[in-house]
Design a protein around this motif. Sequence first.
Motif, PDB file in Angstrom:
ATOM      1  N   MET A  63       0.840  -1.186   0.000  1.00 15.43           N
ATOM      2  CA  MET A  63       0.000   0.000   0.000  1.00 15.43           C
ATOM      3  C   MET A  63       0.886   1.250   0.000  1.00 15.43           C
ATOM      4  O   MET A  63       2.077   1.181   0.291  1.00 15.43           O
ATOM      5  CB  MET A  63      -0.897   0.000   1.235  1.00 15.43           C
ATOM      6  CG  MET A  63      -1.855  -1.209   1.329  1.00 15.43           C
ATOM      7  SD  MET A  63      -3.022  -1.319  -0.029  1.00 15.43           S
ATOM      8  CE  MET A  63      -2.167  -2.460  -1.150  1.00 15.43           C
ATOM      9  N   PRO A  64       0.336   2.414  -0.336  1.00 14.92           N
ATOM     10  CA  PRO A  64       1.127   3.646  -0.291  1.00 14.92           C
ATOM     11  C   PRO A  64       1.811   3.815   1.066  1.00 14.92           C
ATOM     12  O   PRO A  64       1.241   3.449   2.105  1.00 14.92           O
ATOM     13  CB  PRO A  64       0.079   4.743  -0.535  1.00 14.92           C
ATOM     14  CG  PRO A  64      -0.985   4.067  -1.346  1.00 14.92           C
ATOM     15  CD  PRO A  64      -1.045   2.657  -0.814  1.00 14.92           C
ATOM     16  N   PRO A  65       3.026   4.346   1.099  1.00  8.07           N
ATOM     17  CA  PRO A  65       3.786   4.454   2.352  1.00  8.07           C
ATOM     18  C   PRO A  65       3.031   5.150   3.480  1.00  8.07           C
ATOM     19  O   PRO A  65       3.178   4.776   4.651  1.00  8.07           O
ATOM     20  CB  PRO A  65       5.022   5.242   1.945  1.00  8.07           C
ATOM     21  CG  PRO A  65       5.195   4.946   0.491  1.00  8.07           C
ATOM     22  CD  PRO A  65       3.820   4.805  -0.068  1.00  8.07           C
ATOM     23  N   ALA A  66       2.198   6.137   3.155  1.00  8.88           N
ATOM     24  CA  ALA A  66       1.485   6.872   4.198  1.00  8.88           C
ATOM     25  C   ALA A  66       0.503   6.002   4.966  1.00  8.88           C
ATOM     26  O   ALA A  66       0.080   6.362   6.066  1.00  8.88           O
ATOM     27  CB  ALA A  66       0.737   8.059   3.583  1.00  8.88           C
ATOM     28  N   THR A  67       0.147   4.841   4.408  1.00 10.28           N
ATOM     29  CA  THR A  67      -0.830   3.979   5.084  1.00 10.28           C
ATOM     30  C   THR A  67      -0.220   3.181   6.232  1.00 10.28           C
ATOM     31  O   THR A  67      -0.966   2.549   6.989  1.00 10.28           O
ATOM     32  CB  THR A  67      -1.477   2.997   4.093  1.00 10.28           C
ATOM     33  OG1 THR A  67      -0.485   2.070   3.612  1.00 10.28           O
ATOM     34  CG2 THR A  67      -2.099   3.733   2.921  1.00 10.28           C
ATOM     35  N   ASN A  68       1.094   3.166   6.345  1.00 15.41           N
ATOM     36  CA  ASN A  68       1.717   2.471   7.474  1.00 15.41           C
ATOM     37  C   ASN A  68       1.575   3.374   8.703  1.00 15.41           C
ATOM     38  O   ASN A  68       2.527   3.989   9.181  1.00 15.41           O
ATOM     39  CB  ASN A  68       3.181   2.164   7.182  1.00 15.41           C
ATOM     40  CG  ASN A  68       3.792   1.210   8.187  1.00 15.41           C
ATOM     41  OD1 ASN A  68       3.088   0.596   8.993  1.00 15.41           O
ATOM     42  ND2 ASN A  68       5.107   1.084   8.155  1.00 15.41           N
ATOM     43  N   ASP A  69       0.339   3.427   9.207  1.00 16.72           N
ATOM     44  CA  ASP A  69      -0.060   4.392  10.232  1.00 16.72           C
ATOM     45  C   ASP A  69       0.960   4.489  11.368  1.00 16.72           C
ATOM     46  O   ASP A  69       1.381   3.480  11.926  1.00 16.72           O
ATOM     47  CB  ASP A  69      -1.420   3.999  10.839  1.00 16.72           C
ATOM     48  CG  ASP A  69      -2.507   3.853   9.786  1.00 16.72           C
ATOM     49  OD1 ASP A  69      -2.606   4.731   8.921  1.00 16.72           O
ATOM     50  OD2 ASP A  69      -3.255   2.863   9.858  1.00 16.72           O
ATOM     51  N   ARG A  70       1.298   5.717  11.709  1.00 20.51           N
ATOM     52  CA  ARG A  70       2.165   5.946  12.864  1.00 20.51           C
ATOM     53  C   ARG A  70       1.361   5.889  14.160  1.00 20.51           C
ATOM     54  O   ARG A  70       1.896   5.587  15.221  1.00 20.51           O
ATOM     55  CB  ARG A  70       2.867   7.298  12.725  1.00 20.51           C
ATOM     56  CG  ARG A  70       3.828   7.380  11.547  1.00 20.51           C
ATOM     57  CD  ARG A  70       4.518   8.728  11.457  1.00 20.51           C
ATOM     58  NE  ARG A  70       3.551   9.812  11.245  1.00 20.51           N
ATOM     59  CZ  ARG A  70       3.092  10.174  10.065  1.00 20.51           C
ATOM     60  NH1 ARG A  70       3.484   9.541   8.971  1.00 20.51           N
ATOM     61  NH2 ARG A  70       2.222  11.186   9.953  1.00 20.51           N
TER      62      ARG A  70
END
Length: 366
Positions: A149-156
């Motif tokens: 998935m797009p990198p931003a989806t690896n929720d912080r």
Amino acid sequence: MTDTYQEVHQQPAVWRETAAMLASRSTRIGEFLEPILAQPDLRIVLTGAGTSAFAGQILAPALSRALRRRVEAIATTDIVSNPQEMFAENVPTLLVSFARSGDSPESVAAAELAVACLRSVHQLVITCNADGQLARKHAADPSALVLLMPPATNDRGFAMTSSFTSMLLTAWLILAPQQDLQLADQLATATERLLARADELTQYATRRYERIVYLGSGPLGGLARESALKLLELTAGQVVSYHDTPLGFRHGPKAVLDERTLAVVYLSNDPYTRQYDQDIATELRAAIGADNVLVVDAQSGDGDSALQIEGAYGVNDTLLALPYVVIAQLLALGFSVALGRTPDNPFPDGEVNRVVQGVTIHPLRS
């Protein structure tokens, strides 16, 4: 602004990015899936833990109907503890793993147990973390396909938000037949309109409800479960949440209702199913008062609707879960802040962790 707030609000952009990624990889995805899905005795198992498992529960009923074959949602936690029961039928299997980090012990073990128990298994890994064990382990496996998935989806943040919806969207668009990638843009636009009205949900957090009940039918039953978990997570259990189906709720669980309860009813887009959803909404209004019932709908002209999702009319209930779950995420955020919690880290003492810890994977002995 918290990471969780940002990750909730970035979802329309992330869905468009996800659809673009799928378009760019459509040839490879087709080459992998088409021969597998052509097998007449194929069993599809959707798996994950926690929120990732609920993605499978939302998808399975609608995918089974669309594909006219058996599609089952089985949590990795159930596979790991009982692999010989979960994989008792030794038939060709497509194991679809949903994983934000790909580092949960059960996620890695479930994939390994499938290989150990089944003579023919292919693995579709849908994950948000290129560096996770699940992605790295299957990257070069000819019987597997990894979709990042797009990198931003690896929720912080602690709770899964954009990771959940992007993985759910991906699975539907590539597994359900004849899907138009433009659906992602339609849902993104509808959700942008919803997010512009986010303040309408603030009033519920200020009322200091002690219990929230989420109800949904079919695919929206899995959504109700995810909604309840989001609230528990972000309030660190200070607000108790429940989930059920509209018909199942009357068979005992309705006893949870009291004067400090908010009920959220997700109305189906299916004309037959929504009749039951509307029935329970009417019954709840009579039981606890209309002000304590939030009905969420994608259709216009229904006077019973408290919150309409404009632009999502007619979409399958699985996709309807995408804008619907944003409402649950916003409610959870609102209650978390109202209670003085920190949404990005509601468990500062580590009682519950972003990636589960403390799991021992025991060897399987035949």
